[in-house]
Design a protein around this motif. Structure first.
Motif, PDB file in Angstrom:
ATOM      1  N   MET A   1      46.636  43.295  44.579  1.00  0.00           N
ATOM      2  CA  MET A   1      45.803  42.126  44.338  1.00  0.00           C
ATOM      3  C   MET A   1      44.908  42.415  43.128  1.00  0.00           C
ATOM      4  O   MET A   1      44.224  43.434  43.095  1.00  0.00           O
ATOM      5  CB  MET A   1      44.963  41.837  45.583  1.00  0.00           C
ATOM      6  N   PRO A   2      44.900  41.494  42.142  1.00  0.00           N
ATOM      7  CA  PRO A   2      44.065  41.733  40.957  1.00  0.00           C
ATOM      8  C   PRO A   2      42.584  41.605  41.302  1.00  0.00           C
ATOM      9  O   PRO A   2      42.185  40.771  42.114  1.00  0.00           O
ATOM     10  CB  PRO A   2      44.493  40.643  39.982  1.00  0.00           C
ATOM     11  N   ASN A   3      41.804  42.451  40.658  1.00  0.00           N
ATOM     12  CA  ASN A   3      40.372  42.361  40.913  1.00  0.00           C
ATOM     13  C   ASN A   3      39.736  41.354  39.951  1.00  0.00           C
ATOM     14  O   ASN A   3      40.378  40.834  39.039  1.00  0.00           O
ATOM     15  CB  ASN A   3      39.702  43.737  40.847  1.00  0.00           C
ATOM     16  N   VAL A   4      38.487  41.106  40.147  1.00  0.00           N
ATOM     17  CA  VAL A   4      37.758  40.088  39.386  1.00  0.00           C
ATOM     18  C   VAL A   4      37.738  40.419  37.900  1.00  0.00           C
ATOM     19  O   VAL A   4      37.857  39.536  37.058  1.00  0.00           O
ATOM     20  CB  VAL A   4      36.316  39.952  39.935  1.00  0.00           C
ATOM     21  N   PHE A   5      37.640  41.692  37.554  1.00  0.00           N
ATOM     22  CA  PHE A   5      37.536  42.088  36.157  1.00  0.00           C
ATOM     23  C   PHE A   5      38.852  41.882  35.413  1.00  0.00           C
ATOM     24  O   PHE A   5      38.851  41.570  34.230  1.00  0.00           O
ATOM     25  CB  PHE A   5      37.053  43.534  36.046  1.00  0.00           C
ATOM     26  N   GLN A   6      39.975  42.044  36.102  1.00  0.00           N
ATOM     27  CA  GLN A   6      41.259  41.763  35.473  1.00  0.00           C
ATOM     28  C   GLN A   6      41.415  40.276  35.193  1.00  0.00           C
ATOM     29  O   GLN A   6      41.910  39.887  34.134  1.00  0.00           O
ATOM     30  CB  GLN A   6      42.404  42.255  36.364  1.00  0.00           C
ATOM     31  N   ILE A   7      41.004  39.464  36.131  1.00  0.00           N
ATOM     32  CA  ILE A   7      41.087  38.017  35.950  1.00  0.00           C
ATOM     33  C   ILE A   7      40.164  37.575  34.820  1.00  0.00           C
ATOM     34  O   ILE A   7      40.557  36.782  33.951  1.00  0.00           O
ATOM     35  CB  ILE A   7      40.744  37.289  37.271  1.00  0.00           C
ATOM     36  N   GLU A   8      38.957  38.104  34.796  1.00  0.00           N
ATOM     37  CA  GLU A   8      38.013  37.768  33.729  1.00  0.00           C
ATOM     38  C   GLU A   8      38.546  38.205  32.370  1.00  0.00           C
ATOM     39  O   GLU A   8      38.454  37.462  31.388  1.00  0.00           O
ATOM     40  CB  GLU A   8      36.668  38.431  33.994  1.00  0.00           C
ATOM     41  N   GLY A   9      39.122  39.391  32.305  1.00  0.00           N
ATOM     42  CA  GLY A   9      39.693  39.880  31.051  1.00  0.00           C
ATOM     43  C   GLY A   9      40.834  39.005  30.566  1.00  0.00           C
ATOM     44  O   GLY A   9      40.955  38.724  29.369  1.00  0.00           O
ATOM     45  N   THR A  10      41.663  38.558  31.485  1.00  0.00           N
ATOM     46  CA  THR A  10      42.771  37.683  31.127  1.00  0.00           C
ATOM     47  C   THR A  10      42.259  36.341  30.609  1.00  0.00           C
ATOM     48  O   THR A  10      42.759  35.816  29.604  1.00  0.00           O
ATOM     49  CB  THR A  10      43.690  37.470  32.340  1.00  0.00           C
ATOM     50  N   ILE A  11      41.270  35.803  31.276  1.00  0.00           N
ATOM     51  CA  ILE A  11      40.694  34.523  30.844  1.00  0.00           C
ATOM     52  C   ILE A  11      40.060  34.660  29.467  1.00  0.00           C
ATOM     53  O   ILE A  11      40.249  33.802  28.592  1.00  0.00           O
ATOM     54  CB  ILE A  11      39.685  33.997  31.889  1.00  0.00           C
ATOM     55  N   MET A  12      39.340  35.736  29.236  1.00  0.00           N
ATOM     56  CA  MET A  12      38.710  35.955  27.929  1.00  0.00           C
ATOM     57  C   MET A  12      39.759  36.119  26.832  1.00  0.00           C
ATOM     58  O   MET A  12      39.576  35.647  25.716  1.00  0.00           O
ATOM     59  CB  MET A  12      37.777  37.161  27.972  1.00  0.00           C
ATOM     60  N   LEU A  13      40.853  36.779  27.140  1.00  0.00           N
ATOM     61  CA  LEU A  13      41.932  36.941  26.167  1.00  0.00           C
ATOM     62  C   LEU A  13      42.545  35.589  25.818  1.00  0.00           C
ATOM     63  O   LEU A  13      42.769  35.285  24.643  1.00  0.00           O
ATOM     64  CB  LEU A  13      43.004  37.884  26.712  1.00  0.00           C
ATOM     65  N   VAL A  14      42.790  34.761  26.812  1.00  0.00           N
ATOM     66  CA  VAL A  14      43.358  33.437  26.576  1.00  0.00           C
ATOM     67  C   VAL A  14      42.401  32.582  25.748  1.00  0.00           C
ATOM     68  O   VAL A  14      42.814  31.926  24.783  1.00  0.00           O
ATOM     69  CB  VAL A  14      43.715  32.747  27.913  1.00  0.00           C
TER      70      VAL A  14
END
Length: 96
Positions: A1-14
Motif C-alpha cells: 500500500m502506498p504511503n501518503v508521501f508517495q502519493i504526494e510526490g506523484t501528485i507534485m510530479l504531475v
C-alpha cells in the motif's frame, strides 16, 4: 500500500509536468508570431513576451518540484495571461 508521501510526490510530479507543458506551449506559440503582429494587436513586444515566457520555462526547469513556489506561480500566471489575452489577439490578426 502506498504511503501518503508517495502519493504526494506523484501528485507534485504531475502538477510540475503540467506547469512545464503550459509554459513551453506558451513560449513556442509566442515565437511563432512576428513582431509586427504584436504591434498590430497593441500588446507587449514579442521580445518582452519571449523573455517572460522563456524565464518561466527556465524557472520550471531549475525548480521542477516547486510548481506552486512564488516565482513559478508568477510565471505560470504570465503564461495564462499570454494564452488568454495575447494569443487570441495575435491569432485573430494572423487569420485575416
Amino acid at each position: 500500500m502506498p504511503n501518503v508521501f508517495q502519493i504526494e510526490g506523484t501528485i507534485m510530479l504531475v502538477v510540475s509536468l503540467i506547469v512545464m507543458a503550459v509554459k513551453i506551449f506558451s513560449l513556442v506559440t509566442a515565437l511563432m508570431f512576428s513582431p509586427e503582429h504584436y504591434r498590430a494587436a497593441d500588446k507587449l513586444t514579442k521580445q518582452a513576451w519571449v523573455a517572460i515566457l522563456g524565464l518561466g520555462v527556465l524557472a520550471a526547469i531549475l525548480m521542477p518540484y516547486s510548481p506552486l513556489g512564488l516565482l513559478n506561480l508568477a510565471f505560470l500566471i504570465a503564461a495564462f495571461v499570454y494564452l488568454a489575452d495575447v494569443r487570441p489577439a495575435l491569432k485573430g490578426l494572423y487569420q485575416r
